[in-house]
Design an enzyme around this catalytic site. Structure first.
Site, PDB file in Angstrom:
ATOM      1  N   ILE A  89      59.192  38.297  44.272  1.00  0.00           N
ATOM      2  CA  ILE A  89      59.676  38.619  42.946  1.00  0.00           C
ATOM      3  C   ILE A  89      60.482  37.494  42.249  1.00  0.00           C
ATOM      4  CG2 ILE A  89      60.752  40.393  41.132  1.00  0.00           C
ATOM      5  CD1 ILE A  89      58.153  41.448  43.068  1.00  0.00           C
ATOM      6  N   GLU A 137      49.595  36.874  38.133  1.00  0.00           N
ATOM      7  CA  GLU A 137      48.877  37.754  37.054  1.00  0.00           C
ATOM      8  C   GLU A 137      47.542  38.107  37.361  1.00  0.00           C
ATOM      9  OE1 GLU A 137      50.454  38.256  33.721  1.00  0.00           O
ATOM     10  OE2 GLU A 137      52.449  37.541  33.975  1.00  0.00           O
ATOM     11  N   THR A 170      44.473  37.333  40.519  1.00  0.00           N
ATOM     12  CA  THR A 170      43.946  35.876  41.118  1.00  0.00           C
ATOM     13  C   THR A 170      42.780  35.761  40.370  1.00  0.00           C
ATOM     14  OG1 THR A 170      42.539  37.233  42.628  1.00  0.00           O
ATOM     15  CG2 THR A 170      44.799  36.858  43.495  1.00  0.00           C
ATOM     16  N   GLN A 203      39.497  35.531  41.494  1.00  0.00           N
ATOM     17  CA  GLN A 203      38.528  36.736  41.672  1.00  0.00           C
ATOM     18  C   GLN A 203      38.857  38.021  41.044  1.00  0.00           C
ATOM     19  OE1 GLN A 203      40.128  35.330  44.174  1.00  0.00           O
ATOM     20  NE2 GLN A 203      38.891  34.558  45.919  1.00  0.00           N
TER      21      GLN A 203
HETATM   22  C1  FAD Z   1      54.746  31.825  43.007  1.00  0.00           C
HETATM   23  C2  FAD Z   1      54.325  33.500  42.930  1.00  0.00           C
HETATM   24  C3  FAD Z   1      55.113  34.076  42.025  1.00  0.00           C
HETATM   25  C4  FAD Z   1      55.054  35.420  41.864  1.00  0.00           C
HETATM   26  N1  FAD Z   1      55.818  36.332  41.035  1.00  0.00           N
HETATM   27  C5  FAD Z   1      55.601  37.716  41.103  1.00  0.00           C
HETATM   28  C6  FAD Z   1      56.615  38.554  40.359  1.00  0.00           C
HETATM   29  O1  FAD Z   1      57.326  37.871  39.627  1.00  0.00           O
HETATM   30  N2  FAD Z   1      56.570  39.805  40.341  1.00  0.00           N
HETATM   31  C7  FAD Z   1      55.659  40.556  41.301  1.00  0.00           C
HETATM   32  O2  FAD Z   1      55.397  41.962  40.892  1.00  0.00           O
HETATM   33  N3  FAD Z   1      54.569  39.714  41.617  1.00  0.00           N
HETATM   34  C8  FAD Z   1      54.751  38.353  41.840  1.00  0.00           C
HETATM   35  N4  FAD Z   1      53.859  37.800  42.621  1.00  0.00           N
HETATM   36  C9  FAD Z   1      52.720  38.357  43.306  1.00  0.00           C
HETATM   37  C10 FAD Z   1      51.343  38.298  42.828  1.00  0.00           C
HETATM   38  O3  FAD Z   1      51.159  38.922  41.485  1.00  0.00           O
HETATM   39  C11 FAD Z   1      50.340  38.466  44.032  1.00  0.00           C
HETATM   40  O4  FAD Z   1      50.493  37.544  44.848  1.00  0.00           O
HETATM   41  C12 FAD Z   1      49.064  38.626  43.429  1.00  0.00           C
HETATM   42  O5  FAD Z   1      49.055  39.851  42.609  1.00  0.00           O
HETATM   43  C13 FAD Z   1      47.758  38.660  44.752  1.00  0.00           C
HETATM   44  O6  FAD Z   1      48.543  39.614  45.400  1.00  0.00           O
HETATM   45  P1  FAD Z   1      48.461  39.384  46.945  1.00  0.00           P
HETATM   46  O7  FAD Z   1      49.154  37.948  47.263  1.00  0.00           O
HETATM   47  O8  FAD Z   1      48.852  40.517  47.879  1.00  0.00           O
HETATM   48  O9  FAD Z   1      46.994  38.958  47.551  1.00  0.00           O
HETATM   49  P2  FAD Z   1      45.805  40.281  47.678  1.00  0.00           P
HETATM   50  O10 FAD Z   1      45.658  41.191  46.628  1.00  0.00           O
HETATM   51  O11 FAD Z   1      45.888  40.329  49.266  1.00  0.00           O
HETATM   52  O12 FAD Z   1      44.301  39.256  48.081  1.00  0.00           O
HETATM   53  C14 FAD Z   1      44.016  38.036  48.860  1.00  0.00           C
HETATM   54  C15 FAD Z   1      42.763  37.745  48.383  1.00  0.00           C
HETATM   55  O13 FAD Z   1      41.776  38.615  48.183  1.00  0.00           O
HETATM   56  C16 FAD Z   1      41.070  38.504  46.868  1.00  0.00           C
HETATM   57  N5  FAD Z   1      40.874  40.022  46.539  1.00  0.00           N
HETATM   58  C17 FAD Z   1      41.784  41.178  46.415  1.00  0.00           C
HETATM   59  N6  FAD Z   1      41.020  42.058  45.848  1.00  0.00           N
HETATM   60  C18 FAD Z   1      39.767  41.684  45.462  1.00  0.00           C
HETATM   61  C19 FAD Z   1      38.673  42.204  45.096  1.00  0.00           C
HETATM   62  N7  FAD Z   1      38.773  43.711  44.633  1.00  0.00           N
HETATM   63  N8  FAD Z   1      37.597  41.543  45.109  1.00  0.00           N
HETATM   64  C20 FAD Z   1      37.383  40.073  45.343  1.00  0.00           C
HETATM   65  N9  FAD Z   1      38.610  39.534  45.994  1.00  0.00           N
HETATM   66  C21 FAD Z   1      39.671  40.207  45.839  1.00  0.00           C
HETATM   67  C22 FAD Z   1      42.070  37.721  46.132  1.00  0.00           C
HETATM   68  O14 FAD Z   1      41.731  37.497  44.901  1.00  0.00           O
HETATM   69  C23 FAD Z   1      42.949  36.891  47.092  1.00  0.00           C
HETATM   70  O15 FAD Z   1      41.926  35.686  46.819  1.00  0.00           O
HETATM   71  C24 FAD Z   1      53.990  36.388  42.708  1.00  0.00           C
HETATM   72  C25 FAD Z   1      53.211  35.580  43.549  1.00  0.00           C
HETATM   73  C26 FAD Z   1      53.160  34.198  43.887  1.00  0.00           C
HETATM   74  C27 FAD Z   1      52.385  33.398  44.713  1.00  0.00           C
END
Ligand code: FAD
Length: 395
Positions: A168, A374, A376, A378
């Site tokens: 966050i 915001e 990924t 995908q």
């Molecule tokens: C620098 C940074 C700042 C951030 N700041 C904030 C913030 O201020 N507030 C906040 O709430 N969050 C924040 N985040 C979190 C960010 O929103 C999440 O990292 C993001 O939503 C992806 O979730 P995850 O990392 O759990 O990956 P996952 O959801 O676990 O995904 C892992 C991989 O699987 C793929 N994947 C997942 N589901 C599917 C699907 N259905 N079909 C195909 N592929 C899929 C994804 O594309 C990714 O490649 C931040 C992240 C980063 C890196």
């Protein structure tokens, strides 16, 4: 659709360019070199306040809205152009800047008048650098936000929050955190509600600044909520929103406005890579090589295309028209080309890039997050494909 950059907009961009060169780039390089976020008491943040930055766009109680259709500098298109320019100099510093940040849209759209006064009021003319933040992501729920497990349980005139959040932005320095929780996990997104959790509330703690490969200038922080009691008045939108079950739609509203901004950030970073690559290629005598020129042209062309898509996505917001497709497309296109640009830049640097002290190497590390935050790449493609075949968005 017209994207004329008039005199007033041009002046704002020039100011941003000057600020970027003299302040933003140096403080971003310093944070990257020290591998730690800019501390809240850094003189840079004081200077931000002196320049009038860090203020909410909420006009204040009983005030007339500041934005008028004829004022080009208050449009979303202008905000996006500024986001691109700022990120050209350092995207991490842009997020570190004081201000309400990501939750501002939610609060303006959904907050009660009392909540706006309480939580946005201090940002009208801040006496010190102030931050707020938006906490959705959890260790077990990123892309699939329906899976959040932070719970909210009503307890008399209070809500009890339990769970954990991660990654966050600005959480440990925020005056308040807009925490997303579920009132009933079986309801999926319909069970989501947001709560203002003020810093210092008992039960809010365990702040840990996460290690990041890039964007070192701002903190990404995990924290926990253990029987964290917040007053019923801190439920975003009040009791009425609880009955309406409107929580999730508000969160996604922010994302739709946010995706073009991330696209603009990515274009700015891609442009910085392109300029640095050109400088390096010129100094290294590589511009005579048609393969190098071909790659530079490819990147310049794709960056311009990505800019046009984000401008259209932003223009649609200014016209108050739906932009789901354009918002997702802008982010998917811009993050991809910016990563490609950085990868090419690194290839061209060769051993110079491997030393770890060239700006392109920093941008290579910084730019990856543009593909993640915001939604990924995908996820954007899933949204667009469903939209294309007219399937409803998931809820
Ligand atoms: C620098 C940074 C700042 C951030 N700041 C904030 C913030 O201020 N507030 C906040 O709430 N969050 C924040 N985040 C979190 C960010 O929103 C999440 O990292 C993001 O939503 C992806 O979730 P995850 O990392 O759990 O990956 P996952 O959801 O676990 O995904 C892992 C991989 O699987 C793929 N994947 C997942 N589901 C599917 C699907 N259905 N079909 C195909 N592929 C899929 C994804 O594309 C990714 O490649 C931040 C992240 C980063 C890196």
């Amino acid at each position: 659709m017209e994207f004329l950059i008039d005199k007033a907009m041009h002046e704002r961009l020039e100011q941003a360019r000057h600020l970027g060169r003299t302040e933003v780039r140096p403080v971003g390089l310093e944070a990257d070199h020290l591998s730690r976020p800019i501390p809240p008491n850094h003189a840079y943040f004081r200077r931000c306040l002196e320049r009038g930055e860090g203020r909410t766009r909420w006009p204040g109680p009983n005030a007339k809205p500041r934005q008028t259709a004829s004022d080009s500098t208050h449009t979303i298109v202008m905000q996006l152009l500024l986001a691109e320019e700022f990120s050209y100099w350092d995207r991490g510093v842009g997020v570190a800047n004081p201000g309400v940040g990501l939750p501002e849209g939610n609060v303006i759209a959904m907050g009660t008048e009392e909540q706006k006064e309480r939580f946005l009021g201090p940002f009208l003319n801040p006496d010190r650098p102030r931050w707020a933040c938006f906490a959705m992501t959890e260790p077990g729920a990123g892309s699939d936000v329906a899976g959040i497990r932070t719970t909210a349980r009503k307890d008399g005139d209070f809500w009890l929050l339990n769970g954990a959040k991660c990654f966050i932005g600005n959480a440990s320095r925020a005056d308040w955190i807009l925490v997303w929780a579920t009132v009933d996990p079986s309801l999926g997104r319909a069970g989501h509600r947001a709560f203002f959790v003020e810093q210092g509330t008992p039960g809010l703690g365990g702040f840990k600044i996460e290690k990041k490969m890039g964007l070192k200038a701002y903190e990404s922080t995990s924290f926990t909520l253990e029987d964290c009691r917040v007053p019923a008045a801190n439920l975003l939108g009040g009791e009425e929103s609880y009955q309406r079950r409107a929580g999730f739609k508000s969160a996604m509203g922010t994302f739709n406005a946010g995706r073009p901004a991330i696209a603009a950030n990515a274009v700015g970073m891609g442009r910085a890579v392109l300029d640095e690559s050109l400088t390096f290629a010129r100094e290294a005598g590589l511009l005579g090589d048609a393969r190098v020129r071909d790659r530079l042209e490819h990147i310049a062309r794709k960056l311009r295309l990505a800019r046009l898509i984000y401008l259209r996505a932003g223009w649609l917001v200014d016209q108050q028209r739906p932009n789901v497709m354009e918002a997702s497309m802008s982010k998917a296109a811009a993050a991809t080309i910016a990563q490609e640009a950085a990868s090419f830049g690194m290839e061209m640097l060769g051993a110079v890039g491997a030393r770890g002290d060239h700006l392109i190497e920093k941008l290579y590390r910084d730019v990856k997050a543009m593909d993640i935050v915001e939604g990924t790449g995908q996820i954007q493609r899933i949204v667009m494909a469903r939209h294309l075949v007219q399937l409803p968005s998931r809820d």
